[in-house]
Write an enzyme that holds these catalytic residues in place. Structure first.
Site, PDB file in Angstrom:
ATOM      1  CB  THR A  15      -0.881   0.018   1.272  1.00  0.00           C
ATOM      2  OG1 THR A  15      -1.630  -1.179   1.311  1.00  0.00           O
ATOM      3  CG2 THR A  15      -1.821   1.193   1.288  1.00  0.00           C
ATOM      4  CB  SER A  60       3.310  -8.134   1.472  1.00  0.00           C
ATOM      5  OG  SER A  60       2.281  -8.175   2.422  1.00  0.00           O
ATOM      6  CG  ASP A  92      -1.748  -7.871   4.216  1.00  0.00           C
ATOM      7  OD1 ASP A  92      -2.062  -7.101   5.146  1.00  0.00           O
ATOM      8  OD2 ASP A  92      -2.414  -7.980   3.170  1.00  0.00           O
ATOM      9  CB  THR A 167       2.418 -10.899  15.569  1.00  0.00           C
ATOM     10  OG1 THR A 167       3.325 -11.850  16.109  1.00  0.00           O
ATOM     11  CG2 THR A 167       1.223 -11.628  15.003  1.00  0.00           C
ATOM     12  CB  THR A 278       1.832 -20.597  22.867  1.00  0.00           C
ATOM     13  OG1 THR A 278       0.500 -20.219  23.248  1.00  0.00           O
ATOM     14  CG2 THR A 278       2.684 -19.335  22.812  1.00  0.00           C
ATOM     15  CD  GLN A 279      -4.359 -22.253  19.512  1.00  0.00           C
ATOM     16  OE1 GLN A 279      -5.510 -21.880  19.569  1.00  0.00           O
ATOM     17  NE2 GLN A 279      -4.016 -23.371  18.927  1.00  0.00           N
ATOM     18  CB  CYS A 280      -1.018 -17.193  23.718  1.00  0.00           C
ATOM     19  SG  CYS A 280      -2.067 -18.273  24.673  1.00  0.00           S
TER      20      CYS A 280
HETATM   21  N1  ASP Z   1      -2.256  -5.950   1.221  1.00  0.00           N
HETATM   22  C1  ASP Z   1      -1.200  -4.995   1.449  1.00  0.00           C
HETATM   23  C2  ASP Z   1       0.121  -5.737   1.436  1.00  0.00           C
HETATM   24  O1  ASP Z   1       0.457  -6.392   2.385  1.00  0.00           O
HETATM   25  C3  ASP Z   1      -1.412  -4.281   2.738  1.00  0.00           C
HETATM   26  C4  ASP Z   1      -0.310  -3.311   3.067  1.00  0.00           C
HETATM   27  O2  ASP Z   1       0.459  -2.887   2.219  1.00  0.00           O
HETATM   28  O3  ASP Z   1      -0.214  -2.917   4.221  1.00  0.00           O
HETATM   29  O4  ASP Z   1       0.815  -5.663   0.468  1.00  0.00           O
END
Ligand code: ASP
Length: 342
Positions: A15, A60, A92, A167, A278-280
């Site tokens: 983006t 991404s 992403d 994350t 862990t999934q936490c």
């Molecule tokens: N879908 C976009 C990407 O990961 C979202 C972003 O750029 O933040 O390329």
């Protein structure tokens, strides 16, 4: 006056690299060769910025291991010419790429900072300019003739994190990332506050070594109440599968059902590496704390401790691509290589 610090800006897509055409209202790709013209603020920085762009910038979500190799190769090729690197990347999968690059770039002594934005750089309310400008400043930050940051990081919304600790936690807020098991390395306010005690440092004498083999014969399986044996077996019996991240509950717990334990045991006996993560979002696996993790411990499942899933899956790809012997695999995985685990 000549600007002495050189930064290479690598645009991969996402983006951040879009501008709004105010006549048509459409978002279109930004011409990074015209970077300085479009963001005149960059001229005020006391470093010089050169930009290169992926030939075909991507969202991404389309990242794969070959793109990671392209980025690592670009950094390797230009390593001696620049003091620091800023990589513009969609948010992403930024935590996966940042984690992968942290393993691929061994003995780094210069900053590699990933950033992006939630709104395009040409949008009126964009978060892109602050993210970009501060990332460049952080990449150019020097003390005692060396870079302050000497690792792969991720900068978003006033915080610099170790990339392999992050994350993506929010698809809407400007604060899109978290690093729940490791403090932020720099906070950007009126001043850039560097958390020196938490910065990663390599052994002084070692030279950059770039690893380019990432083996993607790996999978992630998230446990959920009701998981059935057919699904488990179809994952474990995937042709060529070499390693699995098992996302367990809480402090590394899994059902004690015989069929589950026996299938995992069988898979391990056949040579599959299984990592308990862990999934936490925060906290750590503590194998043996509960009965529900004691059996996994007995099976010699690898302890993922407080690693993120993103850092775990990319570490598996890296270790499998590095010809680590089967016997040493568990010990090496359980060792922190780039500050990715406690
Ligand atoms: N879908 C976009 C990407 O990961 C979202 C972003 O750029 O933040 O390329």
């Amino acid at each position: 006056m000549e600007k002495k610090t050189n930064i290479l800006l690598i645009y991969t897509g996402g983006t951040i690299g879009m501008v709004k055409d105010y006549q048509s209202g459409a978002l279109k790709a930004f011409n990074f060769e015209k970077l300085m013209e479009n963001i005149p603020e960059l001229n005020q920085l006391d470093c010089s910025v050169t930009s290169v762009s992926f030939e075909a910038p991507i969202d991404s979500s389309n990242m794969d291991t070959s793109h990671w190799v392209s980025m690592a190769t670009l950094i390797e090729r230009h390593y001696n010419e620049y003091h620091g690197f800023v990589v513009l990347h969609g948010s992403d999968t930024m935590s996966y790429t940042g984690s992968a690059l942290s393993y691929m770039l061994e003995h780094l002594s210069k900053p590699v900072i990933f950033t992006g934005s939630q709104l395009p750089i040409g949008d009126l309310r964009t978060d892109a300019k602050e993210n970009l400008i501060t990332s460049i400043q952080l990449a150019a930050l020097r003390e005692n003739n060396e870079a302050v940051i000497q690792e792969v990081c991720l900068y978003f919304e006033y915080k610099l994190y170790r990339a392999n600790r992050t994350t993506k936690i929010n698809a809407e807020h400007f604060e899109a990332f978290a690093s729940l098991n490791y403090p932020s390395l720099v906070t950007s306010g009126v001043h850039l506050n560097v958390n020196h005690a938490f910065l990663f440092r390599k052994k002084k004498s070692e030279k950059l070594k770039v690893h380019k083999r990432m083996d993607n014969n790996v999978a992630i399986l998230k446990l959920f109440p009701g998981l059935n044996q057919a699904v488990l077996q179809s994952v474990l019996n995937t042709p060529s599968l070499k390693a699995l991240v098992l996302e367990t509950y809480g402090a590394g717990n899994a059902p004690t059902e015989d069929w589950l334990i026996n299938d995992l045991k069988e898979a391990i006996a056949q040579g599959l590496h299984i990592v308990n993560v862990t999934q936490c979002s925060g906290g750590s696996v503590l194998m043996g704390q509960y009965e529900t993790s004691q059996q996994l411990q007995k099976l010699q499942v690898i302890n993922g401790k407080d690693i993120t899933t993103e850092a775990a899956i990319t570490k598996l790809m890296f270790l499998l691509g590095s010809d680590v012997s089967h016997q040493r695999f568990k010990t090496i995985f359980e060792t922190s290589l780039r500050g990715e685990m406690g």
